[in-house]
Design a protein around this motif. Sequence first.
Motif, short mmCIF file in Angstrom:
data_model
loop_
_atom_site.label_atom_id
_atom_site.label_comp_id
_atom_site.label_asym_id
_atom_site.label_seq_id
_atom_site.Cartn_x
_atom_site.Cartn_y
_atom_site.Cartn_z
N ILE A 99 -0.60 6.40 -8.77
CA ILE A 99 -0.47 5.46 -7.66
C ILE A 99 -0.69 4.05 -8.21
CG2 ILE A 99 -1.29 4.77 -5.37
CD1 ILE A 99 -0.16 7.57 -5.28
N TYR A 100 0.19 3.12 -7.82
CA TYR A 100 0.14 1.74 -8.30
C TYR A 100 0.12 0.77 -7.12
CZ TYR A 100 1.71 4.01 -12.56
OH TYR A 100 1.81 4.84 -13.65
N GLN A 101 -0.44 -0.40 -7.37
CA GLN A 101 -0.46 -1.46 -6.36
C GLN A 101 0.20 -2.71 -6.95
OE1 GLN A 101 -4.25 -3.44 -5.38
NE2 GLN A 101 -3.79 -2.85 -3.27
N LEU A 102 1.29 -3.11 -6.32
CA LEU A 102 2.05 -4.28 -6.74
C LEU A 102 1.77 -5.42 -5.76
CD1 LEU A 102 4.41 -5.34 -8.59
CD2 LEU A 102 5.94 -4.54 -6.79
N THR A 103 1.38 -6.57 -6.30
CA THR A 103 1.11 -7.74 -5.46
C THR A 103 2.06 -8.85 -5.90
OG1 THR A 103 -1.20 -7.05 -5.35
CG2 THR A 103 -0.69 -9.28 -4.59
N PRO A 104 3.20 -8.99 -5.21
CA PRO A 104 4.23 -9.93 -5.65
C PRO A 104 3.76 -11.38 -5.73
CG PRO A 104 5.13 -8.40 -4.03
CD PRO A 104 3.64 -8.18 -4.07
N ARG A 105 3.01 -11.85 -4.75
CA ARG A 105 2.60 -13.27 -4.76
C ARG A 105 1.70 -13.60 -5.94
NH1 ARG A 105 2.22 -12.27 1.19
NH2 ARG A 105 4.21 -13.03 1.97
N ALA A 106 0.87 -12.65 -6.34
CA ALA A 106 -0.02 -12.84 -7.48
C ALA A 106 0.64 -12.42 -8.79
CB ALA A 106 -1.31 -12.06 -7.29
N ARG A 107 1.81 -11.79 -8.68
CA ARG A 107 2.55 -11.28 -9.84
C ARG A 107 1.70 -10.33 -10.67
NH1 ARG A 107 7.29 -13.59 -10.96
NH2 ARG A 107 7.03 -13.30 -13.21
N THR A 108 1.07 -9.36 -9.95
CA THR A 108 0.20 -8.40 -10.63
C THR A 108 0.58 -6.96 -10.26
OG1 THR A 108 -1.45 -8.45 -8.86
CG2 THR A 108 -1.76 -9.99 -10.71
N GLN A 149 -8.94 2.90 -6.22
CA GLN A 149 -9.70 1.97 -7.05
C GLN A 149 -8.71 1.50 -8.12
OE1 GLN A 149 -12.99 1.04 -6.75
NE2 GLN A 149 -13.09 2.20 -4.85
N PHE A 150 -8.28 0.27 -8.02
CA PHE A 150 -7.19 -0.20 -8.86
C PHE A 150 -7.68 -1.09 -10.01
CE2 PHE A 150 -5.33 0.86 -4.79
CZ PHE A 150 -4.20 1.58 -5.16
N VAL A 194 2.12 -0.46 -2.34
CA VAL A 194 1.46 0.63 -3.05
C VAL A 194 2.48 1.73 -3.16
CG1 VAL A 194 -0.48 2.25 -3.05
CG2 VAL A 194 -0.79 -0.06 -2.14
N PHE A 195 2.68 2.25 -4.35
CA PHE A 195 3.70 3.27 -4.55
C PHE A 195 3.26 4.24 -5.64
CE2 PHE A 195 4.47 0.05 -7.70
CZ PHE A 195 4.90 0.74 -8.83
N GLY A 196 3.83 5.40 -5.63
CA GLY A 196 3.50 6.36 -6.66
C GLY A 196 4.07 7.73 -6.38
N GLN A 197 3.63 8.68 -7.18
CA GLN A 197 4.07 10.06 -7.04
C GLN A 197 2.85 10.97 -7.08
OE1 GLN A 197 6.65 10.72 -10.38
NE2 GLN A 197 4.97 10.91 -11.83
N PHE A 198 3.00 12.16 -6.51
CA PHE A 198 1.90 13.12 -6.49
C PHE A 198 2.45 14.53 -6.55
CE2 PHE A 198 3.12 12.03 -2.19
CZ PHE A 198 3.20 13.25 -1.54
N TYR A 199 1.66 15.40 -7.18
CA TYR A 199 1.97 16.82 -7.29
C TYR A 199 0.67 17.57 -7.05
CZ TYR A 199 6.18 15.24 -9.68
OH TYR A 199 7.36 14.62 -9.99
N GLY A 200 0.71 18.55 -6.15
CA GLY A 200 -0.49 19.32 -5.84
C GLY A 200 -0.78 20.42 -6.83
N GLU A 201 0.21 21.18 -7.22
CA GLU A 201 0.03 22.29 -8.16
C GLU A 201 0.33 21.78 -9.55
OE1 GLU A 201 -1.09 25.40 -7.47
OE2 GLU A 201 -1.38 24.72 -5.41
N CYS A 202 -0.62 21.06 -10.11
CA CYS A 202 -0.40 20.37 -11.37
C CYS A 202 -1.76 20.15 -12.03
CB CYS A 202 0.28 19.03 -11.06
SG CYS A 202 0.61 17.98 -12.47
N ALA A 203 -1.74 20.05 -13.33
CA ALA A 203 -2.99 19.78 -14.06
C ALA A 203 -2.79 18.56 -14.95
CB ALA A 203 -3.38 20.99 -14.90
N GLY A 204 -3.79 17.72 -14.99
CA GLY A 204 -3.72 16.56 -15.87
C GLY A 204 -3.62 15.25 -15.13
#
Length: 147
Positions: free
Chosen positions: A36-45, A64-65, A20-30
């Motif tokens: 945040i993403y979830q990569l499952t190598p064995r399922a290639r998804t 919730q992915f 699970v990887f991603g980026q976040f910003y607290g003082e941001c709109a939109g």
Amino acid sequence: MAATSLTACTKDEVAPDTLVFGQFYGECAGERCIEIYQLTPRARTLAEDTQDKYPSFTSPYQGQFVARSATDYAKVSDLPDLIPAKLLAESAHVIGQPDAGDWGGYYVELNDHGTRRFWLIDTQKQNIPAYLHPLVDTLQSRIAQLQ
């Protein structure tokens, strides 16, 4: 035992069940403030979180992915190979001062056989160990490709 299974491939390679990887910003709109993403190598998804919640500094991300395309999966499929094994030795969940000055942070989580380990990593290279610089550069680039 869990750390052993995470580093069983080679001393420099990490092979999680999910990343699970991603980026976040607290003082941001939109919608692009938290990705945040979830990569499952064995399922290639690859899946994207639809909640866009600010990550906790004390517990793994609960998302919730929903599935993304095979083309998007191909853009990030090598990320597990780029996670430095040295990251597993980090005792703290927070590395540097992610989002302290409204500069955001990166979220990285490895899930291997039910063992979840996560880190919030500063985007400012002067605040993190040099071994993480290639990883944060890659995360920045790959997340931008997914948007």
